[in-house]
Design a protein around this motif. Structure first.
Motif, PDB file in Angstrom:
ATOM      1  N   UNK A  30      15.032 -22.135 -14.102  1.00  0.00           N
ATOM      2  CA  UNK A  30      16.032 -23.238 -13.808  1.00  0.00           C
ATOM      3  C   UNK A  30      15.274 -24.345 -14.588  1.00  0.00           C
ATOM      4  N   UNK A  31      14.110 -24.605 -14.339  1.00  0.00           N
ATOM      5  CA  UNK A  31      13.327 -25.821 -14.940  1.00  0.00           C
ATOM      6  C   UNK A  31      13.429 -25.775 -16.334  1.00  0.00           C
ATOM      7  N   UNK A  32      13.233 -24.491 -16.978  1.00  0.00           N
ATOM      8  CA  UNK A  32      13.374 -24.400 -18.511  1.00  0.00           C
ATOM      9  C   UNK A  32      14.926 -24.741 -18.971  1.00  0.00           C
ATOM     10  N   UNK A  33      15.795 -24.278 -18.184  1.00  0.00           N
ATOM     11  CA  UNK A  33      17.195 -24.685 -18.645  1.00  0.00           C
ATOM     12  C   UNK A  33      17.552 -26.066 -18.210  1.00  0.00           C
ATOM     13  N   UNK A  34      16.890 -26.663 -17.380  1.00  0.00           N
ATOM     14  CA  UNK A  34      17.251 -28.237 -17.123  1.00  0.00           C
ATOM     15  C   UNK A  34      16.560 -28.884 -18.295  1.00  0.00           C
ATOM     16  N   UNK A  35      15.429 -28.541 -18.882  1.00  0.00           N
ATOM     17  CA  UNK A  35      14.735 -29.287 -19.867  1.00  0.00           C
ATOM     18  C   UNK A  35      15.608 -28.985 -21.158  1.00  0.00           C
ATOM     19  N   UNK A  36      16.489 -27.780 -21.212  1.00  0.00           N
ATOM     20  CA  UNK A  36      17.053 -27.658 -22.557  1.00  0.00           C
ATOM     21  C   UNK A  36      18.454 -28.386 -22.227  1.00  0.00           C
ATOM     22  N   UNK A  37      18.608 -28.987 -21.169  1.00  0.00           N
ATOM     23  CA  UNK A  37      20.023 -29.839 -20.866  1.00  0.00           C
ATOM     24  C   UNK A  37      20.997 -28.874 -20.540  1.00  0.00           C
ATOM     25  N   UNK A  38      20.986 -27.765 -20.002  1.00  0.00           N
ATOM     26  CA  UNK A  38      21.811 -26.941 -19.364  1.00  0.00           C
ATOM     27  C   UNK A  38      22.331 -26.917 -17.974  1.00  0.00           C
ATOM     28  N   UNK A  39      22.162 -28.152 -17.294  1.00  0.00           N
ATOM     29  CA  UNK A  39      22.315 -28.434 -16.056  1.00  0.00           C
ATOM     30  C   UNK A  39      23.888 -28.754 -15.964  1.00  0.00           C
TER      31      UNK A  39
END
Length: 232
Positions: free
Chosen positions: A202-211
């Protein structure tokens, strides 16, 4: 830059929550994991409260919420999705749905240093949820798309890759084709998806702007993705 990301999962017989704390290059992940068949509704939020109390933070300190979006138990997925949505709505935080199969592959890679992983969860009705992954240096890449299918329909490409199977789907081992069994050096049936790996993903996705906004969160059941097409 600091981050507090809460992850929760109820996709299997297990119920789990995790809190990933990042402060610059420092990382810490606090986690709770319990085998709680048919008790997810009763245990999930108390586990969240226990974890936040251990971390000595309030929900307002959270920056994002991640949850196991599936595939998995229909009831468990709805419980996790609803709980994550409620938290994200109330806190006005982004929500991140994480694949249970991907989290399972990351767990297998981290715990057993596996590189080529087949994840399979028991989908009931004589079927499995399955996908194949290439894992390297804590990075998990999808090799073949997630699908629901009978074990007999599962196949592996004909190369020299040494595959390892993980997950409850391999309780149906005798129903896999002999050609598949020969290609797998081992299979581990006791691993269940965990919120701990979902926090990292989830942290990886958040950093990728996927929230996403909370109202867009949806469970992934895979029932409309019924099979792989085997090459002729």
């Amino acid at each position: 830059m600091s981050l507090h990301l809460l992850a929760l999962d109820a996709s299997s017989s297990a119920c789990s929550v995790a809190l990933l704390r990042q402060n610059g290059e420092t990382h810490e992940c606090l986690a709770r994991y319990e085998m709680t068949p048919r008790a997810h509704t009763r245990r999930l939020m108390p586990m969240v409260d226990e974890l936040l109390a251990e971390a000595q933070i309030t929900p307002a300190a959270l920056d994002a919420i991640a949850f196991g979006q599936g595939p998995g138990s229909f009831t468990g997925l709805r419980i996790a999705t609803g709980t994550a949505q409620g938290l994200a709505f109330g806190l006005d935080r982004p929500l991140l749905g994480v694949s249970t199969l991907k989290a399972l592959a990351l767990q297998a890679h981290r715990r057993f240093h596996l590189r080529y992983v087949v994840t399979a969860l028991d989908a009931r009705m004589g079927e499995i949820y399955a996908a194949t992954w290439h894992c390297l240096n804590d990075t998990v890449s999808l090799e073949r798309a997630e699908a629901v299918l009978p074990p007999e329909a599962f196949y592996l490409s004909e190369d020299e890759t040494d595959w390892v199977g993980v997950g409850s789907g391999f309780t149906l081992w005798e129903r896999f084709a002999a050609t598949v069994q020969v290609r797998m050096s081992q299979h581990l049936v006791d691993l269940e998806p965990r919120a701990e790996e979902m926090a990292w993903l989830g942290a990886e996705d958040l950093a990728a702007g996927l929230g996403q906004p909370a109202h867009l969160a949806q469970p992934v059941y895979l029932r409309n993705n019924v099979a792989w097409k085997k090459p002729a």
